[in-house]
Design an enzyme around this catalytic site. Structure first.
Site, PDB file in Angstrom:
ATOM      1  N   ASP A   1      -0.677  16.328  -2.493  1.00 13.56           N
ATOM      2  CA  ASP A   1      -0.971  15.374  -3.558  1.00 13.56           C
ATOM      3  C   ASP A   1       0.085  15.511  -4.651  1.00 13.56           C
ATOM      4  O   ASP A   1       0.465  16.615  -5.036  1.00 13.56           O
ATOM      5  CB  ASP A   1      -2.376  15.642  -4.128  1.00 13.56           C
ATOM      6  CG  ASP A   1      -2.885  14.473  -4.940  1.00 13.56           C
ATOM      7  OD1 ASP A   1      -3.858  13.823  -4.495  1.00 13.56           O
ATOM      8  OD2 ASP A   1      -2.316  14.193  -6.017  1.00 13.56           O
TER       9      ASP A   1
ATOM     10  N   HIS B   1      -9.256  14.286   0.641  1.00 16.33           N
ATOM     11  CA  HIS B   1      -8.640  15.357  -0.138  1.00 16.33           C
ATOM     12  C   HIS B   1      -9.081  16.699   0.436  1.00 16.33           C
ATOM     13  O   HIS B   1     -10.257  16.883   0.786  1.00 16.33           O
ATOM     14  CB  HIS B   1      -9.142  15.329  -1.589  1.00 16.33           C
ATOM     15  CG  HIS B   1      -8.773  14.111  -2.365  1.00 16.33           C
ATOM     16  ND1 HIS B   1      -7.806  14.122  -3.346  1.00 16.33           N
ATOM     17  CD2 HIS B   1      -9.246  12.847  -2.338  1.00 16.33           C
ATOM     18  CE1 HIS B   1      -7.714  12.919  -3.891  1.00 16.33           C
ATOM     19  NE2 HIS B   1      -8.583  12.120  -3.295  1.00 16.33           N
TER      20      HIS B   1
ATOM     21  N   HIS C   1      -8.361   8.200   2.663  1.00 16.56           N
ATOM     22  CA  HIS C   1      -7.766   9.544   2.661  1.00 16.56           C
ATOM     23  C   HIS C   1      -8.837  10.570   2.348  1.00 16.56           C
ATOM     24  O   HIS C   1      -9.784  10.292   1.621  1.00 16.56           O
ATOM     25  CB  HIS C   1      -6.625   9.657   1.649  1.00 16.56           C
ATOM     26  CG  HIS C   1      -6.987   9.231   0.259  1.00 16.56           C
ATOM     27  ND1 HIS C   1      -7.044   7.901  -0.110  1.00 16.56           N
ATOM     28  CD2 HIS C   1      -7.318   9.941  -0.841  1.00 16.56           C
ATOM     29  CE1 HIS C   1      -7.393   7.826  -1.383  1.00 16.56           C
ATOM     30  NE2 HIS C   1      -7.572   9.055  -1.855  1.00 16.56           N
TER      31      HIS C   1
ATOM     32  N   GLY D   1     -14.431   6.937  -7.912  1.00 18.33           N
ATOM     33  CA  GLY D   1     -13.169   7.466  -8.438  1.00 18.33           C
ATOM     34  C   GLY D   1     -11.969   7.207  -7.539  1.00 18.33           C
ATOM     35  O   GLY D   1     -10.945   7.873  -7.662  1.00 18.33           O
TER      36      GLY D   1
ATOM     37  N   ASN E   1     -13.165   9.903  -1.971  1.00 14.70           N
ATOM     38  CA  ASN E   1     -13.600   9.046  -3.072  1.00 14.70           C
ATOM     39  C   ASN E   1     -13.693   7.620  -2.545  1.00 14.70           C
ATOM     40  O   ASN E   1     -12.766   7.149  -1.873  1.00 14.70           O
ATOM     41  CB  ASN E   1     -12.590   9.101  -4.225  1.00 14.70           C
ATOM     42  CG  ASN E   1     -12.542  10.468  -4.867  1.00 14.70           C
ATOM     43  OD1 ASN E   1     -13.558  11.154  -4.935  1.00 14.70           O
ATOM     44  ND2 ASN E   1     -11.381  10.874  -5.338  1.00 14.70           N
TER      45      ASN E   1
ATOM     46  N   CYS F   1       0.841  -1.197   0.000  1.00 18.98           N
ATOM     47  CA  CYS F   1       0.000   0.000   0.000  1.00 18.98           C
ATOM     48  C   CYS F   1       0.879   1.251   0.000  1.00 18.98           C
ATOM     49  O   CYS F   1       1.709   1.443   0.891  1.00 18.98           O
ATOM     50  CB  CYS F   1      -0.903  -0.013   1.228  1.00 18.98           C
ATOM     51  SG  CYS F   1      -1.792   1.532   1.443  1.00 18.98           S
TER      52      CYS F   1
ATOM     53  N   HIS G   1      -3.879   1.421   8.413  1.00 22.37           N
ATOM     54  CA  HIS G   1      -4.563   1.136   7.152  1.00 22.37           C
ATOM     55  C   HIS G   1      -6.053   0.831   7.341  1.00 22.37           C
ATOM     56  O   HIS G   1      -6.422  -0.047   8.097  1.00 22.37           O
ATOM     57  CB  HIS G   1      -3.890  -0.063   6.469  1.00 22.37           C
ATOM     58  CG  HIS G   1      -4.453  -0.359   5.122  1.00 22.37           C
ATOM     59  ND1 HIS G   1      -3.936   0.184   3.967  1.00 22.37           N
ATOM     60  CD2 HIS G   1      -5.507  -1.106   4.734  1.00 22.37           C
ATOM     61  CE1 HIS G   1      -4.647  -0.223   2.933  1.00 22.37           C
ATOM     62  NE2 HIS G   1      -5.611  -1.020   3.380  1.00 22.37           N
TER      63      HIS G   1
HETATM   64  P1  5GP Z   1      -8.175   8.868  -4.941  1.00 22.03           P
HETATM   65  O1  5GP Z   1      -8.538   8.909  -6.389  1.00 22.03           O
HETATM   66  O2  5GP Z   1      -7.819   7.486  -4.487  1.00 22.03           O
HETATM   67  O3  5GP Z   1      -9.177   9.533  -4.059  1.00 22.03           O
HETATM   68  O4  5GP Z   1      -6.892   9.786  -4.814  1.00 22.03           O
HETATM   69  C1  5GP Z   1      -5.594   9.318  -4.699  1.00 22.03           C
HETATM   70  C2  5GP Z   1      -4.693  10.527  -4.791  1.00 22.03           C
HETATM   71  O5  5GP Z   1      -3.406  10.148  -4.378  1.00 22.03           O
HETATM   72  C3  5GP Z   1      -4.554  11.081  -6.212  1.00 22.03           C
HETATM   73  O6  5GP Z   1      -4.989  12.449  -6.221  1.00 22.03           O
HETATM   74  C4  5GP Z   1      -3.079  10.937  -6.520  1.00 22.03           C
HETATM   75  O7  5GP Z   1      -2.551  12.033  -7.250  1.00 22.03           O
HETATM   76  C5  5GP Z   1      -2.443  10.813  -5.137  1.00 22.03           C
HETATM   77  N1  5GP Z   1      -1.250   9.992  -5.115  1.00 22.03           N
HETATM   78  C6  5GP Z   1      -1.103   8.751  -5.654  1.00 22.03           C
HETATM   79  N2  5GP Z   1       0.132   8.282  -5.415  1.00 22.03           N
HETATM   80  C7  5GP Z   1       0.767   9.242  -4.700  1.00 22.03           C
HETATM   81  C8  5GP Z   1       2.091   9.329  -4.138  1.00 22.03           C
HETATM   82  O8  5GP Z   1       2.924   8.439  -4.260  1.00 22.03           O
HETATM   83  N3  5GP Z   1       2.390  10.458  -3.459  1.00 22.03           N
HETATM   84  C9  5GP Z   1       1.495  11.473  -3.299  1.00 22.03           C
HETATM   85  N4  5GP Z   1       1.918  12.545  -2.623  1.00 22.03           N
HETATM   86  N5  5GP Z   1       0.250  11.429  -3.806  1.00 22.03           N
HETATM   87  C10 5GP Z   1      -0.110  10.320  -4.496  1.00 22.03           C
HETATM   88 ZN    ZN Z   2      -2.354   1.423   3.560  1.00 26.19          ZN
END
Ligand code: 5GP
Ligand code: ZN
Length: 125
Positions: A30, A113, A111, A104, A98, A4, A46
């Site tokens: 992000d 945003h 997490h 999405g 999300n 993860c 987690h």
């Molecule tokens: P989700 O679509 O799952 O709600 O959002 C995941 C977010 O995690 C995305 O906006 C993506 O840009 C961010 N993200 C994915 N991998 C990484 C990473 O390795 N580092 C950081 N800082 N953000 C990440």
């Molecule tokens: Zn995790």
């Protein structure tokens, strides 16, 4: 969780631009920001999705929600109420969970945003 990415970030095995950390949470920018301010509040333990949260996660979720406006303020996208109480004020940010493929979600570690900056919701995210 071995594979993860957010567990790895929380364990400092992968670097991130961390803006806040305590025993329960890590908050970092992000990697692919949707707006001038875009950071993620991530529990260190987690949990895959919001739909996996239970009563035991209520305090954690409350903490995330209460922290969001404070960090938004620090990051330059705080909400300022109209002092008269009549208008809608200025500034502000979006908070977003999300959940699942139709929601999405790309990273299956819970997490939230926080996305801020002027006029950012012309598009959809
Ligand atoms: P989700 O679509 O799952 O709600 O959002 C995941 C977010 O995690 C995305 O906006 C993506 O840009 C961010 N993200 C994915 N991998 C990484 C990473 O390795 N580092 C950081 N800082 N953000 C990440
Ligand atoms: Zn995790």
């Amino acid at each position: 969780m071995d594979n993860c990415i957010f567990c790895k970030i929380a364990a400092k095995q992968i670097p991130s631009k961390t803006i806040y950390e305590d025993d329960d949470l890590i908050v970092f920018n992000d990697i692919n920001p949707a707006a001038p301010v875009h950071f993620l509040l991530v529990p260190k333990k987690h949990v895959a999705t919001l739909a996996d949260c239970r009563e035991e996660h209520a305090a954690l979720l409350g903490k995330m929600l209460l922290l969001a406006p404070k960090l938004a303020e620090e990051q330059g996208c705080g909400y300022k109420a109209d002092e008269t109480g009549e208008g809608k004020g200025s500034g502000g940010f979006k908070t977003l969970f999300n959940t699942g493929p139709d929601g999405g979600q790309e990273v299956y570690h819970l997490h939230m945003h926080v996305i801020g900056g002027p006029h950012l919701w012309r598009g959809q995210r």
